[in-house]
Design an enzyme around this catalytic site. Structure first.
Site, PDB file in Angstrom:
ATOM      1  N   LYS A 156      -0.669  -1.579   2.053  1.00 53.18           N
ATOM      2  CA  LYS A 156      -0.738  -1.524   0.586  1.00 53.18           C
ATOM      3  C   LYS A 156      -0.409  -2.875  -0.036  1.00 53.18           C
ATOM      4  CE  LYS A 156      -2.012   2.807   0.280  1.00 53.18           C
ATOM      5  NZ  LYS A 156      -3.321   3.198  -0.253  1.00 53.18           N
ATOM      6  N   TYR A 205       2.022   1.504   6.622  1.00 51.50           N
ATOM      7  CA  TYR A 205       1.542   1.878   5.289  1.00 51.50           C
ATOM      8  C   TYR A 205       1.882   0.789   4.270  1.00 51.50           C
ATOM      9  CZ  TYR A 205       0.887   4.771   1.085  1.00 51.50           C
ATOM     10  OH  TYR A 205       0.460   5.275  -0.127  1.00 51.50           O
TER      11      TYR A 205
END
Ligand code: NAD
Length: 249
Positions: A157, A153
């Protein structure tokens, strides 16, 4: 009083059937945009249409390049001028130490969070070049710090920030602005799940981890999906007309 002022403008919100994307879609609808929403979840899209029949919806997996191309063919032909792409789709991915992250979970997280944003921006760019407009990427505060046990994740990002800054420079001469929003913890079921998994991974109580997350914010509180939607609307509006290449925490 009718506050709808952008009647000829179209926006596409990815993964807009629930959560932050839904709040963004409804905020743009309220401002008078022609709103298109795609999502994986047909049931949640049907519910959105029941609540807001003017929103146009499509079942689309943003990690599938063919499906995204088809989505944009439809959106391009719909009435209005394409003004805003909100790359909101993003999955939490696994919570696990690096040695336990499965190859498939790694690939899937990057496929949705990063490849999906790329497929959508690639298809939106020719439409935006016609009249200018903007791309808003929903990143995360995980794009500003390291985030142990959330490697896929966090990497996806941080990738979105490079994506934002590069596209802002590449498309700026065409009058297209590109920004990222980096929310901290947003109240709702998704962050509840993240906190529960983090607490389980670290052997702490859910309440202890929730307090830790709140302390990451200077105001010691979570934000709401409506707060994020208000910021997205501001970035798309004429008031944000000189803001580009920014990652706003
Ligand atoms: P969510 O988990 O509530 O999911 C929103 C929607 O995404 C769902 O309707 C789901 O069907 C859809 N979706 C999932 N995979 C998809 C795919 N491949 N293609 C199309 N749709 C898909 O999400 P959320 O919490 O509203 O988060 C939205 C965005 O905000 C994400 O990019 C997330 O990383 C980011 N974000 C969320 C938080 C938070 O605390 N919730 C914090 C920071 C950043």
């Amino acid at each position: 009083m009718d506050n709808r002022v952008f009647t000829d403008r179209k926006v596409l919100v990815t993964a807009g059937a629930s959560g932050i994307g839904r709040a963004i879609a409804l905020a743009f609808l309220d401002a008078g945009y022609r709103v298109h929403v795609c999502d994986l979840d047909a049931g949640a899209l049907a519910e959105l249409r029941r609540d807001a029949p003017d929103i146009m919806t499509a079942v689309t997996d943003v990690s599938d390049p063919e499906a995204v191309a088809e989505l944009f063919r439809v959106v391009a032909l719909a009435p209005g001028r394409f003004d805003v792409l909100v790359n909101n789709a993003g999955i939490a991915g696994p919570t696990a130490p690096v040695e336990e992250v499965e190859t498939e979970a790694w690939r899937q997280t990057l496929a949705v969070n990063l490849d999906g944003a790329f497929y959508c921006a690639r298809a939106a760019s020719p439409l935006l070049k016609a009249d200018g407009g903007s791309i808003i990427n929903i990143a995360s505060n995980a794009a500003l710090f390291g985030f142990p046990n959330r490697l896929p994740y966090t990497v996806s990002k941080w990738g979105l920030i490079g994506f934002t800054k590069t596209l802002a420079m590449e498309l700026g001469p065409e009058g297209i602005r590109v920004n990222a929003l980096c929310p901290g913890s947003v109240s709702g079921p998704r962050i509840d799940g993240v906190i529960e998994r983090d607490a389980g991974e670290r052997g702490l109580t859910v309440e202890k981890v929730r307090q830790e997350y709140a302390r990451q914010s200077s105001m010691r509180s979570f934000v709401s999906a409506d707060d994020i939607a208000a910021m997205a609307l501001f970035l798309a509006s004429d008031a944000g007309a000189k803001i580009s290449g920014q990652a706003i925490a």
